[in-house]
Design a protein around this motif. Structure first.
Motif, PDB file in Angstrom:
ATOM      1  N   ARG A  24      -0.789  -7.024  -1.102  1.00 57.13           N
ATOM      2  CA  ARG A  24      -1.430  -6.326  -2.228  1.00 57.13           C
ATOM      3  C   ARG A  24      -1.854  -4.988  -1.638  1.00 57.13           C
ATOM      4  NH1 ARG A  24      -7.275  -6.920  -1.737  1.00 57.13           N
ATOM      5  NH2 ARG A  24      -7.520  -8.136   0.362  1.00 57.13           N
ATOM      6  N   SER A  25      -1.871  -3.947  -2.446  1.00 55.56           N
ATOM      7  CA  SER A  25      -2.112  -2.656  -2.007  1.00 55.56           C
ATOM      8  C   SER A  25      -3.749  -2.567  -1.561  1.00 55.56           C
ATOM      9  CB  SER A  25      -2.207  -1.747  -3.319  1.00 55.56           C
ATOM     10  OG  SER A  25      -2.240  -0.379  -2.858  1.00 55.56           O
ATOM     11  N   LEU A  26      -3.855  -1.981  -0.589  1.00 53.00           N
ATOM     12  CA  LEU A  26      -5.250  -1.705   0.092  1.00 53.00           C
ATOM     13  C   LEU A  26      -5.803  -0.258  -0.342  1.00 53.00           C
ATOM     14  CD1 LEU A  26      -4.562  -3.001   3.712  1.00 53.00           C
ATOM     15  CD2 LEU A  26      -5.546  -4.048   1.717  1.00 53.00           C
ATOM     16  N   LYS A  27      -4.993   0.373  -1.122  1.00 53.30           N
ATOM     17  CA  LYS A  27      -5.231   1.921  -1.444  1.00 53.30           C
ATOM     18  C   LYS A  27      -6.731   1.919  -2.368  1.00 53.30           C
ATOM     19  CE  LYS A  27      -3.891   5.481  -4.721  1.00 53.30           C
ATOM     20  NZ  LYS A  27      -2.905   6.095  -5.741  1.00 53.30           N
ATOM     21  N   PRO A  28      -7.067   1.005  -3.157  1.00 54.24           N
ATOM     22  CA  PRO A  28      -8.272   1.019  -3.789  1.00 54.24           C
ATOM     23  C   PRO A  28      -9.593   0.974  -2.755  1.00 54.24           C
ATOM     24  CG  PRO A  28      -6.865  -0.321  -5.007  1.00 54.24           C
ATOM     25  CD  PRO A  28      -6.142   0.033  -3.804  1.00 54.24           C
ATOM     26  N   THR A  38       0.778  -1.313   0.230  1.00 54.31           N
ATOM     27  CA  THR A  38      -0.212   0.012  -0.106  1.00 54.31           C
ATOM     28  C   THR A  38       0.887   1.337  -0.166  1.00 54.31           C
ATOM     29  OG1 THR A  38      -1.605  -1.168   1.287  1.00 54.31           O
ATOM     30  CG2 THR A  38      -1.875   1.277   1.013  1.00 54.31           C
ATOM     31  N   MET A  39       1.921   1.270   0.828  1.00 53.89           N
ATOM     32  CA  MET A  39       2.817   2.351   0.932  1.00 53.89           C
ATOM     33  C   MET A  39       3.659   2.594  -0.363  1.00 53.89           C
ATOM     34  SD  MET A  39       4.180   2.428   4.696  1.00 53.89           S
ATOM     35  CE  MET A  39       4.230   0.722   5.147  1.00 53.89           C
ATOM     36  N   LEU A  40       3.855   1.640  -1.192  1.00 55.46           N
ATOM     37  CA  LEU A  40       4.325   1.653  -2.394  1.00 55.46           C
ATOM     38  C   LEU A  40       3.553   2.222  -3.324  1.00 55.46           C
ATOM     39  CD1 LEU A  40       6.629  -1.449  -2.439  1.00 55.46           C
ATOM     40  CD2 LEU A  40       7.474   0.722  -2.567  1.00 55.46           C
ATOM     41  N   ASP A  41       2.457   1.840  -3.376  1.00 58.85           N
ATOM     42  CA  ASP A  41       1.280   2.203  -4.436  1.00 58.85           C
ATOM     43  C   ASP A  41       1.087   3.783  -4.034  1.00 58.85           C
ATOM     44  OD1 ASP A  41      -0.583   2.209  -6.054  1.00 58.85           O
ATOM     45  OD2 ASP A  41      -2.112   1.434  -4.919  1.00 58.85           O
ATOM     46  N   ILE A  42       0.978   4.186  -2.924  1.00 60.56           N
ATOM     47  CA  ILE A  42       0.622   5.457  -2.595  1.00 60.56           C
ATOM     48  C   ILE A  42       1.722   6.547  -2.929  1.00 60.56           C
ATOM     49  CG2 ILE A  42       0.291   7.245  -0.802  1.00 60.56           C
ATOM     50  CD1 ILE A  42      -1.004   4.973   0.910  1.00 60.56           C
ATOM     51  N   ALA A  43       2.945   5.971  -3.002  1.00 59.52           N
ATOM     52  CA  ALA A  43       4.236   6.691  -3.356  1.00 59.52           C
ATOM     53  C   ALA A  43       4.418   6.515  -4.762  1.00 59.52           C
ATOM     54  CB  ALA A  43       5.446   6.123  -2.666  1.00 59.52           C
ATOM     55  N   GLY A  44       3.732   5.947  -5.434  1.00 58.33           N
ATOM     56  CA  GLY A  44       3.844   5.743  -7.028  1.00 58.33           C
ATOM     57  C   GLY A  44       5.122   4.767  -7.407  1.00 58.33           C
ATOM     58  N   ALA A  45       5.456   4.206  -6.402  1.00 57.32           N
ATOM     59  CA  ALA A  45       6.553   3.131  -6.770  1.00 57.32           C
ATOM     60  C   ALA A  45       6.249   1.790  -7.177  1.00 57.32           C
ATOM     61  CB  ALA A  45       7.560   2.969  -5.494  1.00 57.32           C
ATOM     62  N   ALA A  46       7.178   1.139  -7.640  1.00 55.94           N
ATOM     63  CA  ALA A  46       6.772  -0.374  -8.282  1.00 55.94           C
ATOM     64  C   ALA A  46       6.817  -1.212  -7.025  1.00 55.94           C
ATOM     65  CB  ALA A  46       7.904  -0.827  -9.159  1.00 55.94           C
ATOM     66  N   PRO A  47       5.660  -2.168  -7.394  1.00 54.31           N
ATOM     67  CA  PRO A  47       5.552  -3.250  -6.170  1.00 54.31           C
ATOM     68  C   PRO A  47       6.692  -4.100  -6.242  1.00 54.31           C
ATOM     69  CG  PRO A  47       4.111  -3.750  -7.946  1.00 54.31           C
ATOM     70  CD  PRO A  47       4.876  -2.345  -8.492  1.00 54.31           C
TER      71      PRO A  47
END
Length: 131
Positions: free
Chosen positions: A25-29, A9-18
């Motif tokens: 898995r990202s919880l952002k959605p 999730t932190m990587l997704d929020i930062a726009g970084a590659a997983p």
């Protein structure tokens, strides 16, 4: 949801590659969709925890603990029937299908994630073979 999801999730929020080779898995959605969204409480079918040569699979009701080296089940708990986790139901007929299902999940998890070289070093250190 587990700790790997937090990193994803932190990587997704930062726009970084997983991370590669990672079950997170990202919880952002889910967060952005809000608490009333139908997917807000969606989680993983099974989460895993690993510690000191053991791996645990938890499906929200049952926990199966397996020795990584021997792949033998050590403990099976039905957390709804036994919330204090006092009764080991491993190899009981009543939970045989659940044990088989969770053991397969663990075997798949280990096949994807276990670094056998690092595990060998871990075993050597635990046996006092490496100084």
């Amino acid at each position: 949801t587990d700790q790997l999801d937090l990193a994803a999730t932190m990587l997704d929020i930062a726009g970084a590659a997983p991370f590669t080779n990672n079950d997170g898995r990202s919880l952002k959605p889910q967060v952005l969709s809000g608490p009333d969204d139908a997917r807000a409480q969606d989680g993983k079918e099974v989460i895993f925890s690993e510690l000191d040569g053991y791996v645990m699979a938890y499906d929200g009701q049952h926990k199966l603990v397996v020795d990584v080296k021997t792949r033998q089940p050590q403990q099976l708990i039905d957390t709804q029937e036994d919330p204090r986790e006092l009764i080991n139901a491993v190899n009981t007929e009543a939970l045989a299908a659940i044990q088989k299902h969770l053991l397969k999940k663990i075997e798949d998890h280990l096949a994807r994630n276990l670094d056998t070289e690092k595990f060998k070093k871990f075993e050597e250190i635990g046996n006092g073979m490496v100084s």
